[in-house]
Design an enzyme around this catalytic site. Sequence first.
Site, mmCIF file in Angstrom:
data_model
loop_
_atom_site.group_PDB
_atom_site.id
_atom_site.type_symbol
_atom_site.label_atom_id
_atom_site.label_comp_id
_atom_site.label_asym_id
_atom_site.label_seq_id
_atom_site.Cartn_x
_atom_site.Cartn_y
_atom_site.Cartn_z
ATOM 1 N N GLU A 268 -57.629 -29.085 10.970
ATOM 2 C CA GLU A 268 -56.359 -28.760 11.964
ATOM 3 C C GLU A 268 -56.045 -26.851 12.766
ATOM 4 O O GLU A 268 -55.452 -26.825 13.764
ATOM 5 C CB GLU A 268 -55.161 -28.067 10.698
ATOM 6 C CG GLU A 268 -55.122 -29.304 10.083
ATOM 7 C CD GLU A 268 -54.807 -29.223 9.147
ATOM 8 O OE1 GLU A 268 -53.375 -28.167 7.972
ATOM 9 O OE2 GLU A 268 -54.908 -30.620 7.429
ATOM 10 N N ARG B 220 -65.501 -28.031 -5.109
ATOM 11 C CA ARG B 220 -65.798 -28.628 -5.983
ATOM 12 C C ARG B 220 -65.785 -30.165 -6.667
ATOM 13 O O ARG B 220 -66.106 -30.593 -7.097
ATOM 14 C CB ARG B 220 -64.028 -28.915 -5.841
ATOM 15 C CG ARG B 220 -63.188 -27.362 -6.799
ATOM 16 C CD ARG B 220 -61.549 -27.985 -6.746
ATOM 17 N NE ARG B 220 -61.197 -28.001 -4.641
ATOM 18 C CZ ARG B 220 -60.473 -27.520 -4.022
ATOM 19 N NH1 ARG B 220 -60.814 -25.817 -4.233
ATOM 20 N NH2 ARG B 220 -60.769 -28.165 -2.509
#
Length: 180
Positions: free
Chosen positions: A100, A63
């Site tokens: 993560e 993006r």
Amino acid sequence: MSYDEFYIKSVVRAIPDWPEAGVIFRDVTPVFKDPRAMRMVCDAFIQRYMRTGITHIASVDARGFLLGSVVAYQLNLPLVLIRKKGKLPGTTLSREYQLEYGKAAIEMQTDALEPGNRVVIFDDLIATGGTLLAAISLIHELGAEVEEVAALIDLPDLEGSQRIQDSGIPVHALLAYEGL
């Protein structure tokens, strides 16, 4: 908050409990579907960087490409792509960074920048800062300077923008959302 900021914030969609329970995901795709919001976002960045002396716009997959390409076009600057590993042809530099749930890597072509270039890096959102810190490292390895990291959204509670600033790079985000 200005009218433009209020309008853009009203277009960004909040999706609760995605990708996991307790997280509010800030979906920027409605901004790209709304020509008025997209123009407001791009115009804000174009005005900010119009007379700064930057020489290149770098954009992070994917993006970030949408914002960076418009800004680079309007400022008549070269666009440098920073992509996920294995997506760029030719000789590349690669950097791994922590997620993560594991590791990821980004790449940049070795001929994309040279010493003396002054770069602004675009991404849609700053979360933990891992991707952007890896991008900064790639740009520095080619001898170029990062003038600023620019994003549509900052999630300051995840401390990514602070990590980037702690590395000596200024951060500019149009919007910030407190809380996860």
